[in-house]
Design an enzyme around this catalytic site. Structure first.
Site, PDB file in Angstrom:
ATOM      1  N   ARG A  50     -11.103  -8.102   6.150  1.00 11.98           N
ATOM      2  CA  ARG A  50     -10.666  -7.805   4.775  1.00 11.98           C
ATOM      3  C   ARG A  50      -9.560  -8.770   4.349  1.00 11.98           C
ATOM      4  NH1 ARG A  50      -8.759  -1.756   3.353  1.00 11.98           N
ATOM      5  NH2 ARG A  50      -6.890  -2.435   4.473  1.00 11.98           N
ATOM      6  N   ARG A 103      -1.821 -25.356  -6.378  1.00 14.25           N
ATOM      7  CA  ARG A 103      -1.949 -26.676  -5.730  1.00 14.25           C
ATOM      8  C   ARG A 103      -0.585 -27.291  -5.481  1.00 14.25           C
ATOM      9  NH1 ARG A 103      -5.585 -29.478 -10.091  1.00 14.25           N
ATOM     10  NH2 ARG A 103      -3.774 -28.661 -11.172  1.00 14.25           N
ATOM     11  N   LYS A 149      -6.637  -7.173  -1.470  1.00 10.64           N
ATOM     12  CA  LYS A 149      -5.370  -6.534  -1.101  1.00 10.64           C
ATOM     13  C   LYS A 149      -4.280  -7.593  -1.277  1.00 10.64           C
ATOM     14  CE  LYS A 149      -3.702  -3.307   2.355  1.00 10.64           C
ATOM     15  NZ  LYS A 149      -3.216  -2.306   1.419  1.00 10.64           N
ATOM     16  N   GLU A 182      -8.916   5.767  -7.233  1.00  9.08           N
ATOM     17  CA  GLU A 182      -8.253   5.990  -5.941  1.00  9.08           C
ATOM     18  C   GLU A 182      -6.801   6.335  -6.208  1.00  9.08           C
ATOM     19  OE1 GLU A 182      -8.046   2.372  -3.598  1.00  9.08           O
ATOM     20  OE2 GLU A 182      -7.804   1.145  -5.386  1.00  9.08           O
TER      21      GLU A 182
HETATM   22  N1  PMP Z   1      -6.327   2.019  -1.664  1.00  8.59           N
HETATM   23  C1  PMP Z   1      -5.240   1.252  -1.797  1.00  8.59           C
HETATM   24  C2  PMP Z   1      -4.866   0.768  -3.152  1.00  8.59           C
HETATM   25  C3  PMP Z   1      -4.474   0.914  -0.667  1.00  8.59           C
HETATM   26  O1  PMP Z   1      -3.390   0.152  -0.797  1.00  8.59           O
HETATM   27  C4  PMP Z   1      -4.846   1.414   0.600  1.00  8.59           C
HETATM   28  C5  PMP Z   1      -3.999   1.113   1.807  1.00  8.59           C
HETATM   29  N2  PMP Z   1      -4.299  -0.113   2.367  1.00  8.59           N
HETATM   30  C6  PMP Z   1      -6.004   2.208   0.696  1.00  8.59           C
HETATM   31  C7  PMP Z   1      -6.714   2.488  -0.460  1.00  8.59           C
HETATM   32  C8  PMP Z   1      -6.486   2.716   2.004  1.00  8.59           C
HETATM   33  O2  PMP Z   1      -7.046   1.675   2.752  1.00  8.59           O
HETATM   34  P1  PMP Z   1      -6.984   1.659   4.353  1.00  8.59           P
HETATM   35  O3  PMP Z   1      -7.694   2.890   4.805  1.00  8.59           O
HETATM   36  O4  PMP Z   1      -7.686   0.417   4.737  1.00  8.59           O
HETATM   37  O5  PMP Z   1      -5.549   1.661   4.719  1.00  8.59           O
END
Ligand code: PMP
Length: 285
Positions: A50, A103, A149, A182
């Site tokens: 990731r 750059r 991320k 989320e």
């Molecule tokens: N959503 C967001 C926006 C996050 O920052 C995270 C934490 N990394 C998650 C979901 C959960 O992902 P993970 O299970 O990979 O930690």
């Protein structure tokens, strides 16, 4: 605690990077949060995949291979004598001029911080968490994809501020279509009439490593799983709700926007998945 920065280990107080780094100036970079349980790093390969995918999406070349980075992470844990740890890997664009142009930067910085983990207070795992829907929507995937991320977490921080203002520790974020996306640092799951439901990736969410593990565990345990577009109505009327994340693990949610979810107590499916998850993190490397 020793911190790794681009080839060297530094004491925590000496672990510093340039104020010209675009990671600081523009949030230009990517990161990962990883856990180790009893010395076993949970799904390291998936986290690295990731991270490298996030870097690829922003055209950032990480100056080491996934294998080399894995070795550095293990070395950092060992040096700090940590078995149960939170691992933060950060890759910045590097120091450059005061303009946006990537750059005009050089030397992306690779940082590995390992420390003890701060989970939610233990009573919330027992009794469940209260969350609130906030007005800040999750980033539109065509603006800044939630799949990346990135070091630019202001979208999530603005939502978190709203939640705190409302007296909650976590915020439910909707997407640009008004669907459930989320939370600020966690994915969301519902249990409705025995079926586990979670928003699909195209709802504009991070593909959580914990989310994927929970989906696998549920399927293996004979619990039907659906990745469905969900509304707030689905959350209010669910039998159970929980959040998943590397730092949070699996945390029950018992109230959303003042509505009690299910019985108002962590439900049997949530408890079962927590058991299975803890067994998994102890087994797997
Ligand atoms: N959503 C967001 C926006 C996050 O920052 C995270 C934490 N990394 C998650 C979901 C959960 O992902 P993970 O299970 O990979 O930690």
């Amino acid at each position: 605690m020793k911190v790794y920065i681009s080839g060297k280990f530094y004491d925590k107080a000496e672990a510093k990077i340039s104020v010209y780094d675009h990671g600081l100036l523009y949030g230009d970079g990517v990161f990962e949060g990883i856990r180790s349980y009893g010395g076993k790093i949970f799904r390291l390969q998936q986290h690295l995949k990731r991270l490298y995918d996030s870097a690829k999406a922003i055209q950032l070349v990480i100056p080491m291979t996934q294998e080399e980075l894995a070795a550095v992470i293990r070395q950092t844990l060992e040096l700090n004598g940590l078995k149960d740890a939170y691992i933060r890997v950060v890759v910045t664009r590097g120091a450059g001029s005061l303009g946006l142009d990537p750059r005009k930067t050089s030397d992306p910085q690779v940082i590995v911080i390992t420390d003890h983990i701060q989970l939610y207070p233990p009573e919330l795992y027992e009794n469940g968490l209260e969350i609130v829907t906030v007005s800040t929507i999750r980033n539109h995937p065509n603006a800044l994809s939630p799949r990346i991320k990135s070091l630019n977490y202001l979208n999530n921080i603005l939502a978190k501020l709203e939640a705190i203002e409302a007296g909650c520790l976590e915020a439910l974020m909707l997407n640009h279509k008004g669907e459930v996306a989320e939370c600020t640092g966690d994915n969301i799951f519902l249990v409705t009439r025995g079926t586990l439901r979670t928003p699909p990736l195209d709802a504009g969410i991070l593909e959580g490593i914990t989310r994927n593990a929970v989906i696998e565990l549920a399927k293996r345990d004979g619990i039907p799983v659906r990745e469905d577009a969900l509304t707030r109505h689905d959350v209010y009327t669910a039998d159970e709700c929980f959040l998943t994340g590397t730092a949070a693990e699996i945390i029950p949610v018992v109230k959303c926007d003042g509505r009690v979810i299910g019985t108002g107590k962590p439900g049997p499916v949530t408890r079962r998945l927590r058991e299975l998850f803890f067994a998994l993190v102890r087994e797997e490397e």
